[in-house]
Design an enzyme around this catalytic site. Structure first.
Site, short mmCIF file in Angstrom:
data_model
loop_
_atom_site.label_atom_id
_atom_site.label_comp_id
_atom_site.label_asym_id
_atom_site.label_seq_id
_atom_site.Cartn_x
_atom_site.Cartn_y
_atom_site.Cartn_z
N LYS A 53 5.24 -9.75 9.41
CA LYS A 53 4.64 -8.81 10.36
C LYS A 53 3.12 -8.98 10.42
CE LYS A 53 3.65 -4.50 12.02
NZ LYS A 53 2.50 -4.18 11.26
N GLY B 199 11.30 -2.76 5.57
CA GLY B 199 10.63 -4.06 5.48
C GLY B 199 10.22 -4.37 4.05
N HIS B 200 9.68 -3.36 3.36
CA HIS B 200 9.32 -3.55 1.95
C HIS B 200 10.58 -3.75 1.11
CE1 HIS B 200 5.73 -1.06 3.28
NE2 HIS B 200 5.15 -2.12 2.75
N MET C 239 0.86 -1.19 0.00
CA MET C 239 0.00 0.00 0.00
C MET C 239 0.89 1.25 0.00
SD MET C 239 -3.44 -0.91 2.03
CE MET C 239 -2.88 -0.53 3.68
N SER D 100 4.30 1.04 8.10
CA SER D 100 4.06 2.36 7.51
C SER D 100 3.33 3.26 8.50
CB SER D 100 3.23 2.24 6.24
OG SER D 100 3.86 1.36 5.35
N ARG D 101 2.60 2.65 9.44
CA ARG D 101 1.82 3.44 10.41
C ARG D 101 2.67 3.91 11.59
NH1 ARG D 101 -2.58 -0.31 8.75
NH2 ARG D 101 -4.32 0.94 8.00
O1 PAF Z 1 -0.03 -5.87 3.61
C1 PAF Z 1 -0.45 -4.92 2.89
O2 PAF Z 1 0.23 -3.92 2.67
C2 PAF Z 1 -1.83 -5.02 2.27
O3 PAF Z 1 -2.72 -5.66 3.13
C3 PAF Z 1 -1.83 -5.68 0.88
C4 PAF Z 1 -1.39 -7.13 0.97
C5 PAF Z 1 -0.91 -4.92 -0.05
C6 PAF Z 1 -3.24 -5.67 0.29
O4 PAF Z 1 -3.70 -4.38 0.13
#
Ligand code: PAF
Length: 293
Positions: A149, A36-37, A30, A186-187
Protein backbone atom coordinates in the site's frame (compact mmCIF):
# COMPACT_ATOMS: atom_id res chain seq x y z
CA UNK A 1 3.22 -12.74 24.28
CA UNK A 2 5.68 -10.33 25.87
CA UNK A 3 5.10 -6.59 25.86
CA UNK A 4 8.38 -4.73 25.90
CA UNK A 5 8.49 -0.96 26.20
CA UNK A 6 12.14 -0.15 26.70
CA UNK A 7 14.53 -0.21 23.71
CA UNK A 8 17.28 -1.59 25.97
CA UNK A 9 15.07 -4.47 27.15
CA UNK A 10 14.07 -5.15 23.53
CA UNK A 11 17.71 -5.22 22.42
CA UNK A 12 18.58 -7.59 25.30
CA UNK A 13 15.71 -9.96 24.35
CA UNK A 14 16.92 -10.05 20.75
CA UNK A 15 20.55 -10.53 21.78
CA UNK A 16 19.64 -13.68 23.71
CA UNK A 17 17.81 -15.19 20.74
CA UNK A 18 20.38 -14.15 18.14
CA UNK A 19 23.11 -15.91 20.19
CA UNK A 20 21.04 -19.11 19.92
CA UNK A 21 20.73 -18.71 16.14
CA UNK A 22 17.05 -17.81 16.19
CA UNK A 23 15.77 -15.94 13.11
CA UNK A 24 13.96 -12.81 14.27
CA UNK A 25 11.30 -11.21 12.06
CA UNK A 26 9.91 -7.69 12.47
CA UNK A 27 6.65 -6.12 11.35
CA UNK A 28 7.01 -2.38 12.00
CA UNK A 29 3.66 -0.64 12.54
CA UNK A 30 2.12 2.49 13.99
CA UNK A 31 -0.69 0.40 15.53
CA UNK A 32 -4.43 0.70 14.75
CA UNK A 33 -3.91 -2.75 13.27
CA UNK A 34 -6.26 -3.97 10.56
CA UNK A 35 -6.51 -6.95 8.20
CA UNK A 36 -3.59 -5.60 6.16
CA UNK A 37 -1.35 -5.78 9.23
CA UNK A 38 -2.76 -9.20 10.08
CA UNK A 39 -1.71 -10.44 6.62
CA UNK A 40 1.82 -9.06 7.19
CA UNK A 41 2.00 -10.72 10.61
CA UNK A 42 0.80 -14.08 9.21
CA UNK A 43 3.34 -13.92 6.38
CA UNK A 44 6.09 -12.98 8.83
CA UNK A 45 5.10 -15.84 11.16
CA UNK A 46 5.79 -18.30 8.33
CA UNK A 47 9.19 -16.80 7.56
CA UNK A 48 10.86 -16.46 10.97
CA UNK A 49 11.31 -18.24 14.31
CA UNK A 50 10.62 -15.32 16.65
CA UNK A 51 8.29 -12.51 15.63
CA UNK A 52 8.32 -8.93 16.90
CA UNK A 53 5.62 -6.40 16.01
CA UNK A 54 6.57 -2.83 16.83
CA UNK A 55 3.78 -0.38 17.63
CA UNK A 56 5.04 3.17 17.63
CA UNK A 57 3.31 6.29 16.31
CA UNK A 58 6.48 7.92 15.05
CA UNK A 59 6.33 11.72 15.46
CA UNK A 60 9.22 12.45 13.09
CA UNK A 61 7.25 11.26 10.06
CA UNK A 62 4.30 13.62 10.67
CA UNK A 63 4.26 17.20 9.37
CA UNK A 64 3.25 20.04 11.72
CA UNK A 65 -0.31 20.22 10.26
CA UNK A 66 -0.80 16.44 10.17
CA UNK A 67 -2.77 14.08 12.40
CA UNK A 68 -0.16 13.01 14.97
CA UNK A 69 -2.39 13.90 17.95
CA UNK A 70 -5.54 12.29 16.50
CA UNK A 71 -3.84 9.18 15.09
CA UNK A 72 -5.81 6.19 16.48
CA UNK A 73 -4.11 4.30 19.31
CA UNK A 74 -6.36 1.31 20.21
CA UNK A 75 -3.54 -0.43 22.05
CA UNK A 76 -5.53 -3.21 23.83
CA UNK A 77 -7.16 -4.22 20.53
CA UNK A 78 -3.77 -4.20 18.82
CA UNK A 79 -2.26 -6.38 21.54
CA UNK A 80 -5.20 -8.80 21.29
CA UNK A 81 -4.69 -9.15 17.52
CA UNK A 82 -0.96 -9.76 17.99
CA UNK A 83 -1.60 -12.34 20.73
CA UNK A 84 -4.11 -14.16 18.51
CA UNK A 85 -1.64 -14.26 15.62
CA UNK A 86 1.13 -15.80 17.73
CA UNK A 87 3.39 -12.75 17.91
CA UNK A 88 6.22 -13.27 20.42
CA UNK A 89 6.86 -9.64 21.34
CA UNK A 90 4.89 -6.43 20.99
CA UNK A 91 7.53 -3.70 21.13
CA UNK A 92 5.89 -0.47 22.25
CA UNK A 93 8.54 2.15 22.91
CA UNK A 94 7.68 5.67 24.04
CA UNK A 95 8.61 8.84 22.16
CA UNK A 96 10.98 9.75 25.01
CA UNK A 97 12.93 6.52 24.78
CA UNK A 98 13.11 6.58 20.97
CA UNK A 99 13.99 10.27 20.77
CA UNK A 100 15.58 11.16 24.11
CA UNK A 101 16.75 14.69 24.73
CA UNK A 102 19.91 15.26 22.72
CA UNK A 103 18.75 13.09 19.82
CA UNK A 104 20.10 14.68 16.63
CA UNK A 105 20.69 12.23 13.79
CA UNK A 106 18.20 11.91 10.93
CA UNK A 107 18.59 9.74 7.83
CA UNK A 108 18.53 11.69 4.56
CA UNK A 109 17.25 10.05 1.43
CA UNK A 110 17.81 10.03 -2.33
CA UNK A 111 15.92 12.14 -4.85
CA UNK A 112 13.04 9.64 -5.23
CA UNK A 113 11.99 10.57 -1.68
CA UNK A 114 11.23 14.10 -2.87
CA UNK A 115 8.74 12.92 -5.51
CA UNK A 116 5.08 11.92 -5.05
CA UNK A 117 4.43 11.49 -1.32
CA UNK A 118 7.66 13.35 -0.58
CA UNK A 119 6.40 16.43 -2.36
CA UNK A 120 3.21 16.59 -0.29
CA UNK A 121 4.97 15.53 2.92
CA UNK A 122 8.51 16.94 2.76
CA UNK A 123 10.01 15.41 5.96
CA UNK A 124 7.91 12.26 6.01
CA UNK A 125 10.35 9.79 4.49
CA UNK A 126 13.32 11.03 6.48
CA UNK A 127 11.26 10.33 9.61
CA UNK A 128 10.31 6.88 8.30
CA UNK A 129 13.90 6.01 7.36
CA UNK A 130 15.20 7.19 10.73
CA UNK A 131 12.71 5.20 12.78
CA UNK A 132 13.08 2.09 10.60
CA UNK A 133 16.88 2.29 11.01
CA UNK A 134 16.46 2.62 14.78
CA UNK A 135 13.97 -0.28 14.95
CA UNK A 136 16.34 -2.48 12.94
CA UNK A 137 19.20 -1.50 15.27
CA UNK A 138 17.19 -2.34 18.40
CA UNK A 139 15.34 -5.49 17.26
CA UNK A 140 18.04 -6.74 14.86
CA UNK A 141 15.69 -8.74 12.64
CA UNK A 142 16.90 -10.81 9.68
CA UNK A 143 13.62 -10.12 7.89
CA UNK A 144 11.10 -7.27 7.98
CA UNK A 145 7.73 -6.99 6.28
CA UNK A 146 6.07 -3.91 4.80
CA UNK A 147 2.77 -3.43 2.97
CA UNK A 148 2.65 -2.64 -0.75
CA UNK A 149 0.00 0.00 0.00
CA UNK A 150 2.87 2.36 0.84
CA UNK A 151 4.72 1.56 -2.36
CA UNK A 152 7.15 4.48 -2.30
CA UNK A 153 7.99 3.72 1.34
CA UNK A 154 8.86 0.13 0.41
CA UNK A 155 11.13 1.28 -2.43
CA UNK A 156 12.91 3.68 -0.08
CA UNK A 157 13.28 1.11 2.68
CA UNK A 158 14.94 -1.30 0.23
CA UNK A 159 17.31 1.50 -0.83
CA UNK A 160 18.02 2.34 2.82
CA UNK A 161 18.88 -1.28 3.64
CA UNK A 162 21.14 -1.54 0.59
CA UNK A 163 22.92 1.79 1.06
CA UNK A 164 23.50 1.42 4.80
CA UNK A 165 24.26 -2.35 4.71
CA UNK A 166 21.58 -3.04 7.29
CA UNK A 167 21.47 -6.75 6.44
CA UNK A 168 17.69 -7.13 6.70
CA UNK A 169 15.66 -8.97 4.06
CA UNK A 170 12.71 -6.76 3.06
CA UNK A 171 9.48 -8.50 2.08
CA UNK A 172 6.67 -6.42 0.57
CA UNK A 173 3.23 -7.95 0.99
CA UNK A 174 0.35 -7.21 -1.44
CA UNK A 175 -2.23 -4.64 -0.41
CA UNK A 176 -5.30 -5.97 1.38
CA UNK A 177 -8.53 -4.39 0.13
CA UNK A 178 -12.17 -3.97 1.08
CA UNK A 179 -14.73 -5.66 -1.19
CA UNK A 180 -15.04 -2.48 -3.32
CA UNK A 181 -11.27 -2.24 -3.73
CA UNK A 182 -10.45 0.44 -1.14
CA UNK A 183 -6.99 -0.28 0.26
CA UNK A 184 -7.09 -0.91 4.01
CA UNK A 185 -5.51 1.89 6.02
CA UNK A 186 -5.61 2.89 9.67
CA UNK A 187 -6.75 6.34 8.49
CA UNK A 188 -9.90 5.01 6.75
CA UNK A 189 -11.73 5.49 10.06
CA UNK A 190 -11.57 9.26 9.41
CA UNK A 191 -13.88 8.84 6.36
CA UNK A 192 -17.56 9.78 6.72
CA UNK A 193 -19.98 7.06 5.47
CA UNK A 194 -20.50 8.97 2.16
CA UNK A 195 -16.79 9.56 1.66
CA UNK A 196 -16.11 5.91 2.48
CA UNK A 197 -18.16 4.99 -0.63
CA UNK A 198 -16.44 7.66 -2.77
CA UNK A 199 -13.01 6.54 -1.57
CA UNK A 200 -13.10 3.41 -3.76
CA UNK A 201 -12.86 5.69 -6.82
CA UNK A 202 -9.08 5.86 -6.45
CA UNK A 203 -8.74 2.11 -6.89
CA UNK A 204 -11.23 2.21 -9.78
CA UNK A 205 -9.05 4.77 -11.52
CA UNK A 206 -5.93 2.62 -11.07
CA UNK A 207 -7.82 -0.33 -12.51
CA UNK A 208 -8.90 1.80 -15.45
CA UNK A 209 -5.24 2.65 -16.11
CA UNK A 210 -4.25 -1.00 -15.82
CA UNK A 211 -7.12 -1.97 -18.13
CA UNK A 212 -5.88 0.41 -20.81
CA UNK A 213 -2.41 -1.15 -20.58
CA UNK A 214 -3.97 -4.60 -20.79
CA UNK A 215 -5.65 -3.58 -24.02
CA UNK A 216 -2.20 -2.87 -25.45
CA UNK A 217 -1.84 0.88 -24.88
CA UNK A 218 1.75 1.68 -23.95
CA UNK A 219 1.67 5.47 -24.06
CA UNK A 220 2.13 6.75 -20.49
CA UNK A 221 0.09 9.95 -21.00
CA UNK A 222 -2.89 8.00 -22.38
CA UNK A 223 -2.82 5.60 -19.43
CA UNK A 224 -2.59 8.51 -17.02
CA UNK A 225 -5.50 10.25 -18.72
CA UNK A 226 -7.65 7.11 -18.34
CA UNK A 227 -7.04 7.27 -14.59
CA UNK A 228 -7.71 11.01 -14.37
CA UNK A 229 -11.05 10.68 -16.18
CA UNK A 230 -12.34 8.20 -13.57
CA UNK A 231 -11.43 10.43 -10.62
CA UNK A 232 -12.88 13.52 -12.32
CA UNK A 233 -16.31 11.86 -12.33
CA UNK A 234 -16.28 12.19 -8.53
CA UNK A 235 -16.03 15.96 -7.91
CA UNK A 236 -15.40 15.64 -4.15
CA UNK A 237 -12.02 14.08 -4.91
CA UNK A 238 -9.04 16.31 -5.62
CA UNK A 239 -6.18 14.69 -7.50
CA UNK A 240 -2.76 15.16 -5.99
CA UNK A 241 -1.07 12.83 -8.47
CA UNK A 242 -1.96 9.93 -10.75
CA UNK A 243 1.17 8.63 -12.40
CA UNK A 244 2.55 5.79 -14.50
CA UNK A 245 6.02 5.02 -13.18
CA UNK A 246 8.96 2.69 -13.31
CA UNK A 247 8.56 0.44 -10.21
CA UNK A 248 12.25 0.72 -9.26
CA UNK A 249 13.09 4.38 -9.87
CA UNK A 250 9.54 5.79 -9.55
CA UNK A 251 10.33 7.98 -12.57
CA UNK A 252 7.28 8.68 -14.78
CA UNK A 253 7.20 6.47 -17.88
CA UNK A 254 6.55 7.85 -21.38
CA UNK A 255 6.04 4.27 -22.58
CA UNK A 256 5.15 1.13 -20.67
CA UNK A 257 7.28 -1.64 -22.12
CA UNK A 258 7.54 -4.23 -19.35
CA UNK A 259 6.57 -3.35 -15.81
CA UNK A 260 4.96 -0.25 -14.37
CA UNK A 261 3.50 0.92 -11.13
CA UNK A 262 0.42 3.11 -11.23
CA UNK A 263 0.62 5.51 -8.29
CA UNK A 264 -2.25 7.62 -7.02
CA UNK A 265 -2.97 10.12 -4.26
CA UNK A 266 -6.20 12.06 -3.83
CA UNK A 267 -7.65 14.32 -1.19
CA UNK A 268 -11.16 13.50 0.04
CA UNK A 269 -12.30 16.02 2.64
CA UNK A 270 -9.66 15.98 5.33
CA UNK A 271 -8.39 12.56 4.31
CA UNK A 272 -5.52 11.92 1.95
CA UNK A 273 -5.82 8.54 0.20
CA UNK A 274 -2.92 6.79 -1.52
CA UNK A 275 -2.88 3.58 -3.51
CA UNK A 276 -0.97 1.82 -6.27
CA UNK A 277 -1.17 -1.06 -8.69
CA UNK A 278 1.71 -3.02 -10.18
CA UNK A 279 1.30 -3.90 -13.82
CA UNK A 280 3.31 -6.56 -15.61
CA UNK A 281 3.25 -6.25 -19.37
CA UNK A 282 5.59 -8.93 -20.70
CA UNK A 283 3.95 -9.61 -24.09
CA UNK A 284 0.92 -8.17 -25.81
CA UNK A 285 -0.75 -11.59 -26.01
CA UNK A 286 -0.34 -12.47 -22.34
CA UNK A 287 -0.24 -9.20 -20.41
CA UNK A 288 -0.94 -9.74 -16.75
CA UNK A 289 -2.05 -7.26 -14.20
CA UNK A 290 -1.20 -7.80 -10.58
CA UNK A 291 -3.93 -6.94 -8.18
CA UNK A 292 -6.62 -8.10 -10.59
CA UNK A 293 -8.69 -10.99 -9.36
O1 PAF B 1 4.10 2.13 7.40
C1 PAF B 1 4.06 2.49 8.61
O2 PAF B 1 3.17 2.14 9.37
C2 PAF B 1 5.17 3.38 9.13
O3 PAF B 1 5.59 4.29 8.17
C3 PAF B 1 6.37 2.60 9.71
C4 PAF B 1 7.06 1.79 8.62
C5 PAF B 1 5.89 1.67 10.81
C6 PAF B 1 7.40 3.56 10.29
O4 PAF B 1 6.86 4.30 11.33
Amino acid sequence: MKIIRSPNAMAAWSEGFIREGVKIGLVPTMGALHEGHRALIREARLRCDALVVSIFVNPTQFGPQEDLAQYPRPISQDQALCRKEGVDVCFEPTVKTMYPSGFQTMVTLPAIARRWEGEARPHHFSGVATVVTKLFGIVRPLIALFGQKDFQQSVLVRQLVKDLDLGVEIVVHPTVREADGLALSSRNIYLSPDDRIRAATLYKSLRAGAGVIREGMTDGATVQNAMVQVVKKEPTLTIDYLAVCDPTTLEPLSYVNSRAVLLGAVQLGAVRLIDNLLVAFPRRSSSRIEGFS
